[in-house]
Every structure is written in C-alpha cells, then in structure tokens.
Design a protein around this motif. Structure first.
Motif, PDB file in Angstrom:
ATOM      1  N   ASN A  90       0.812  -1.228   0.000  1.00 26.30           N
ATOM      2  CA  ASN A  90       0.000   0.000   0.000  1.00 26.30           C
ATOM      3  C   ASN A  90       0.840   1.270   0.000  1.00 26.30           C
ATOM      4  O   ASN A  90       0.388   2.319   0.464  1.00 26.30           O
ATOM      5  CB  ASN A  90      -0.968   0.023   1.198  1.00 26.30           C
ATOM      6  CG  ASN A  90      -2.050  -1.024   1.096  1.00 26.30           C
ATOM      7  OD1 ASN A  90      -2.803  -1.041   0.134  1.00 26.30           O
ATOM      8  ND2 ASN A  90      -2.113  -1.910   2.074  1.00 26.30           N
ATOM      9  N   VAL A  93       0.301   2.846  -5.832  1.00 23.05           N
ATOM     10  CA  VAL A  93      -0.988   2.449  -6.394  1.00 23.05           C
ATOM     11  C   VAL A  93      -0.862   2.443  -7.912  1.00 23.05           C
ATOM     12  O   VAL A  93      -0.473   3.459  -8.512  1.00 23.05           O
ATOM     13  CB  VAL A  93      -2.109   3.422  -5.973  1.00 23.05           C
ATOM     14  CG1 VAL A  93      -3.428   3.024  -6.629  1.00 23.05           C
ATOM     15  CG2 VAL A  93      -2.258   3.458  -4.460  1.00 23.05           C
ATOM     16  N   ALA A 103       0.868   6.231  -2.974  1.00 23.18           N
ATOM     17  CA  ALA A 103      -0.403   6.128  -2.251  1.00 23.18           C
ATOM     18  C   ALA A 103      -0.546   7.294  -1.277  1.00 23.18           C
ATOM     19  O   ALA A 103       0.431   7.810  -0.746  1.00 23.18           O
ATOM     20  CB  ALA A 103      -0.479   4.807  -1.501  1.00 23.18           C
TER      21      ALA A 103
END
Length: 273
Positions: A90, A93, A103
């Motif tokens: 994460n 992206v 992100a």
C-alpha cells in the motif's frame, strides 16, 4: 560481495551496491558479511529511499518502469517486481492506463486502512464519515512509556491529542494520540478542528509524514469515570482497548495511538492471510 546472479544482465548503481553490501555476521560481531538480497529487493529499497526523501510525494506519479530500469541499470521486469511489492504494501498504487502513483491517505480506499471498527449490520461507508470532536491538544514533555515507544528521550517534546469519534451522533471511540513534537511543529487544536479530512492525510500534506504500517495490541478493559463520561456509557462498561504504534518509512515510529472502542453494535475486523 558476489553480485546477485541475473539472467538479464541486471546491474546496480554504485549506490545500490553499497546499500546491499553492509551487514553483520550471524554472531553479531559486527564484521562485514555478504547480504545476499534479491536484486528486486535492492531496487525496492532504493525506491523506498526516494519516497522517504520526498522525491515523489503522496499522490504524485512516479517514473515509468522503463525510466526506473534505465536509472538503476536493471531490467524492466526487476523494476516491475519491486513495484508490485510496494503496491502490495500500500505504498504505491497502480492505475490502469495512467501509471503508478504514491499512495495517499486522502484516497477513499486508503483512508480507512487502519480503521478496523466496523458496524455489525452495515458497511463502514454506509454509516458515513465519523464526527470528530477534539477534546484536548497540548504539548508536554514525553512520559517515559510514550518516549520509549516513539524512540524519544524521556522529557522530549510530544504532542498529545485527545478526540472522540461519533457515528450518527453516538460516541464510539475515544482516542489519545501521541506525536513527536519536532515532527509536528505548528499542529494546533484549531488546525485539527478545521480539517475535515482523515488525520493521516493532514499529516502528509502539512507535515510531510506518511504512516506506512502499524502494529496493534488489543485487550478488553472497563471504562473509568472520565472515559465513561466522554463515551456516554456507565462507569465499568466493557470497552475494547486498541494501542497502535504507527511507522513512517524505514520503520521510524511516528505515532502512538491509544483508543477505547464501544462494541455494542460494532466489531473489530481483521483479515489474516
């Protein structure tokens, strides 16, 4: 060190080779020993270093795989594997047809990443955003237990924020948030009260601090008198205690958050894999 073998004649810049050649032996003697990390992991570390340095900020598009491959003198496949891992973590992206972006907690699917308290009968999105009330925001010298977890010295400056989160007018969470004072200069009660977005998005945009992972401890407790008043429950009411230590890049602790959750109509949700 023997360079990692690659059938595609991948190579690393001197910076990358130096980053991969430090280590200690198995007995902790401090002697240099080879660190045989896969090449894509070395590229991942170099991309992380650029993220930490602010070369690409949250929401920015990073260079293409071909550009990064040329920069690091490795194959496009090696770069793709490094980016895949960063996306799984994460930190990046992928957007089909657009590119790869850093992100940000301002994005809808990211901003609830660390919020695990879900309603029993509906989704988090269906109940709407939490209503936030800042109870207190003050600067003080770090208590010993807070300093230890944040990697500070006892007595260093910290910021303590106490807030209540409510859903549909009903108090649900009482949080005490502890932040290193040196990293959050200028953060005030007024700033927090005026901001309507996620707190972590505020940390990104105004202070350049991005939370990338967190470790939590969970246990059952009973509400004391002060907590009971803030959460509108009787003293002794059962609550879920969640202590979270959140880290920025390179595992630097940046936030200690202690939350007390009402769970009559909600549950703590986690996915294990």
């Amino acid at each position: 060190m023997v360079a990692p073998h690659s059938s595609s004649n991948d190579a690393l810049t001197p910076e990358g080779r130096n980053a991969a050649e430090t280590g200690a032996d198995a007995h902790g003697s401090g002697n240099l020993a080879p660190a045989f990390s896969p090449l894509y992991q070395q590229i991942k570390s170099l991309i992380l270093r650029s993220l930490q340095a602010g070369e690409w900020k949250p929401g920015d598009m990073i260079p293409s795989e071909l550009e990064l491959a040329a920069r690091f003198k490795v194959s496009q496949g090696t770069v793709r594997k490094a980016i895949d891992e960063l996306a799984t973590d994460n930190l990046l992206v992928r957007r089909q047809g657009k590119g790869t972006f850093v992100a940000t907690h301002a994005e809808q699917h990211i901003q609830y990443r660390f919020l695990r308290l879900l309603p029993d009968a509906s989704s988090l999105e269906s109940q709407g955003p939490a209503e936030r009330r800042i109870v207190e925001c003050r600067r003080l010298r770090a208590p010993a237990d807070v300093a230890r977890q944040l990697g500070l010295r006892t007595g260093d400056s910290v910021l303590q924020v106490r807030r209540v989160l409510s859903f549909a007018g009903a108090p649900a969470i009482l949080e005490d948030v502890w932040l290193p004072g040196s990293s959050f200069k200028g953060l005030t009660l007024e700033t927090l009260a005026d901001d309507k977005g996620p707190m972590y998005a505020l940390f990104e945009t105004q202070f350049g601090v991005r939370m990338v992972r967190a470790v939590e401890k969970i246990k059952a407790v009973c509400a004391d008198a002060d907590t009971a008043a803030l959460l509108a429950v009787p003293a002794g009411h059962p609550l879920l205690s969640v202590e979270r230590l959140a880290y920025t890049y390179n595992d630097v602790p940046m936030e200690l958050r202690r939350g007390l959750y009402r769970t009559e109509n909600r549950h703590y949700h986690n996915e294990l894999s």
